[in-house]
Write a protein that holds these residues in place. Structure first.
Motif, mmCIF file in Angstrom:
data_model
loop_
_atom_site.group_PDB
_atom_site.id
_atom_site.type_symbol
_atom_site.label_atom_id
_atom_site.label_comp_id
_atom_site.label_asym_id
_atom_site.label_seq_id
_atom_site.Cartn_x
_atom_site.Cartn_y
_atom_site.Cartn_z
ATOM 1 N N PHE A 145 -10.331 50.180 -49.670
ATOM 2 C CA PHE A 145 -11.426 49.618 -48.729
ATOM 3 C C PHE A 145 -10.381 49.297 -47.163
ATOM 4 O O PHE A 145 -11.290 48.413 -46.493
ATOM 5 N N GLY A 146 -9.334 50.167 -47.020
ATOM 6 C CA GLY A 146 -9.492 49.796 -45.622
ATOM 7 C C GLY A 146 -8.278 48.752 -45.117
ATOM 8 O O GLY A 146 -7.427 48.926 -43.752
ATOM 9 N N LYS A 147 -8.423 47.768 -45.613
ATOM 10 C CA LYS A 147 -7.820 46.777 -45.484
ATOM 11 C C LYS A 147 -7.262 45.099 -46.404
ATOM 12 O O LYS A 147 -8.302 45.728 -46.853
ATOM 13 N N THR A 148 -7.028 45.077 -46.113
ATOM 14 C CA THR A 148 -6.213 43.659 -47.136
ATOM 15 C C THR A 148 -6.462 42.904 -46.857
ATOM 16 O O THR A 148 -6.425 42.515 -45.189
ATOM 17 N N ASP A 149 -6.266 41.812 -47.816
ATOM 18 C CA ASP A 149 -6.440 39.620 -47.177
ATOM 19 C C ASP A 149 -4.902 39.883 -46.650
ATOM 20 O O ASP A 149 -4.111 40.485 -46.665
ATOM 21 N N ARG A 150 -5.284 39.029 -44.962
ATOM 22 C CA ARG A 150 -4.098 38.326 -44.211
ATOM 23 C C ARG A 150 -3.430 37.748 -45.321
ATOM 24 O O ARG A 150 -3.596 36.986 -45.359
ATOM 25 N N GLY A 151 -2.029 37.658 -44.833
ATOM 26 C CA GLY A 151 -0.505 37.209 -45.730
ATOM 27 C C GLY A 151 -0.586 36.090 -44.868
ATOM 28 O O GLY A 151 -1.119 35.921 -43.592
ATOM 29 N N TYR A 152 0.238 35.338 -46.139
ATOM 30 C CA TYR A 152 0.800 34.260 -45.404
ATOM 31 C C TYR A 152 1.760 34.248 -44.342
ATOM 32 O O TYR A 152 2.610 34.941 -44.551
ATOM 33 N N SER A 153 1.255 33.368 -43.408
ATOM 34 C CA SER A 153 2.522 33.524 -42.262
ATOM 35 C C SER A 153 3.280 31.815 -41.959
ATOM 36 O O SER A 153 2.807 31.234 -41.510
ATOM 37 N N GLY A 154 4.854 32.863 -43.128
ATOM 38 C CA GLY A 154 5.520 31.140 -42.558
ATOM 39 C C GLY A 154 6.617 30.842 -40.873
ATOM 40 O O GLY A 154 6.000 31.596 -40.265
ATOM 41 N N LYS A 155 6.587 30.005 -40.904
ATOM 42 C CA LYS A 155 7.573 29.815 -39.672
ATOM 43 C C LYS A 155 8.391 30.302 -39.089
ATOM 44 O O LYS A 155 8.269 30.440 -37.676
ATOM 45 N N SER A 156 9.024 30.880 -40.523
ATOM 46 C CA SER A 156 10.120 31.688 -39.685
ATOM 47 C C SER A 156 9.506 32.949 -38.775
ATOM 48 O O SER A 156 9.957 33.811 -38.034
ATOM 49 N N MET A 157 8.089 33.392 -39.847
ATOM 50 C CA MET A 157 7.741 34.928 -38.945
ATOM 51 C C MET A 157 7.135 34.165 -37.562
ATOM 52 O O MET A 157 7.193 35.412 -36.378
ATOM 53 N N GLU A 158 6.548 32.999 -37.510
ATOM 54 C CA GLU A 158 6.112 32.606 -36.418
ATOM 55 C C GLU A 158 6.925 32.868 -35.605
ATOM 56 O O GLU A 158 6.789 33.383 -34.094
ATOM 57 N N ARG A 159 8.281 32.324 -35.681
ATOM 58 C CA ARG A 159 9.571 32.247 -34.237
ATOM 59 C C ARG A 159 9.689 32.958 -34.464
ATOM 60 O O ARG A 159 9.767 33.600 -33.179
ATOM 61 N N GLY A 160 9.641 34.165 -35.183
ATOM 62 C CA GLY A 160 10.311 35.767 -34.801
ATOM 63 C C GLY A 160 8.927 36.237 -33.803
ATOM 64 O O GLY A 160 9.281 37.210 -32.711
ATOM 65 N N HIS A 161 7.978 36.223 -33.931
ATOM 66 C CA HIS A 161 6.669 36.827 -32.740
ATOM 67 C C HIS A 161 7.067 35.728 -31.081
ATOM 68 O O HIS A 161 6.401 36.793 -30.042
ATOM 69 N N GLU A 162 7.313 34.961 -31.919
ATOM 70 C CA GLU A 162 7.217 34.018 -30.538
ATOM 71 C C GLU A 162 8.299 34.229 -29.336
ATOM 72 O O GLU A 162 8.224 34.370 -28.466
ATOM 73 N N LEU A 163 9.872 34.859 -30.219
ATOM 74 C CA LEU A 163 11.179 34.661 -29.760
ATOM 75 C C LEU A 163 11.122 36.351 -29.486
ATOM 76 O O LEU A 163 12.428 37.081 -28.786
ATOM 77 N N GLU A 164 10.293 37.055 -29.909
ATOM 78 C CA GLU A 164 10.631 38.438 -29.959
ATOM 79 C C GLU A 164 10.279 39.083 -28.393
ATOM 80 O O GLU A 164 11.012 39.923 -27.947
#
Length: 208
Positions: A55-74
C-alpha cells in the motif's frame, strides 16, 4: 561490492521519506531484526513491511517524549559534533544497500567523504550519566549502528551522545565481516515471511 544508493534530495520526516522507507528493513529496527525470531516486535515489523510494500505507506507510529526531544536537539548536536571533530557533516535523507533489496538507513549525518556515519542520541541526564560512565554503545542500539555501517559501506560510525548542558561524547563503531554475514543471514530468513504476507495482501487488494 555495489556502492550504496544515496538520497540527499529527501528530507527526513517528510512524505517522501516515509514513502521510501515503506516496506524496508531499516537500521532503526535493528534490535527487532536481530533479536528473537518469535518476538511480538518482529511480528509487528513484518506486518509493517508487508503493508508498506503493498500500500506504499503505514500508519504513522506514536512519537514519544524521548523521540521528540531527539528531533528538537539533533541539529544542535550535529553542529556540536562537527565543531568538536572539525568535520563537515552532510545530511542525506536515506541510504539503500547497494546489493541487498529492501535494506536501508536514515543517517543522522555522513562525513569523511561519506565513509563515516553519525548516529546521534540526545539522552536525558540519567541515561547520559550511564553512558558517560561506561562509554559503550547501549545494547538496544548495537544492531542499529552495525546495520548502518553495512548499508553505508562505512569505514566506521561515530555514536554521539549529546546533552545541551554536558556536551557530547563520541564512541567509534566498526562492523566485522562476521556481523555482516549475521545481518544478511537474518534478512534472508525473514524475507520469506514478509513476501508470504505480501502475496496474501495483494490478493486482498485485487479483490477489493
Amino acid at each position: 561490492m555495489s556502492a550504496p544508493v544515496y538520497h540527499p534530495e529527501i528530507e527526513q520526516g517528510t512524505d517522501d521519506w516515509h514513502a521510501i522507507r515503506a516496506g524496508k528493513w531499516t537500521a532503526s529496527s535493528g534490535a527487532k531484526i536481530m533479536g528473537g525470531l518469535d518476538t511480538q516486535g518482529l511480528k509487528d515489523l513484518v506486518k509493517d513491511l508487508a503493508w508498506g510494500r503493498v500500500f506504499g505507506k503505514t500508519d504513522r507510529g506514536y512519537s514519544g517524549k524521548s523521540m521528540e526531544r531527539g528531533h528538537e536537539l539533533e541539529p544542535e548536536a550535529r553542529e556540536a559534533f562537527a565543531f568538536e571533530h572539525d568535520a563537515t557533516v552532510e545530511q542525506v535523507g536515506f541510504v539503500e544497500h547497494g546489493r541487498i533489496a529492501y535494506l536501508g538507513w536514515s543517517p543522522d549525518g555522513l562525513h569523511a567523504q561519506r565513509k563515516r556515519g553519525l548516529e546521534i542520541k540526545c539522552l536525558e541526564h540519567k541515561a547520559f550519566i550511564d553512558f558517560f560512565e561506561c562509554r559503550q554503545v547501549p545494547s538496544e542500539y548495537r544492531w542499529q549502528v552495525k546495520i548502518a555501517c553495512m548499508v553505508g559501506a562505512l569505514d566506521g560510525l561515530d555514536f554521539y551522545v549529546y546533552h545541551p548542558l554536558a556536551g557530547g561524547i563520541t564512541v567509534p563503531v566498526e562492523i566485522t565481516d562476521a556481523e555482516k554475514d549475521q545481518i544478511e543471514g537474518r534478512i534472508s530468513i525473514l524475507e520469506p515471511r514478509v513476501q508470504a504476507l505480501v502475496d496474501r495482501l495483494m490478493e486482498r487488494k485485487a479483490a477489493a
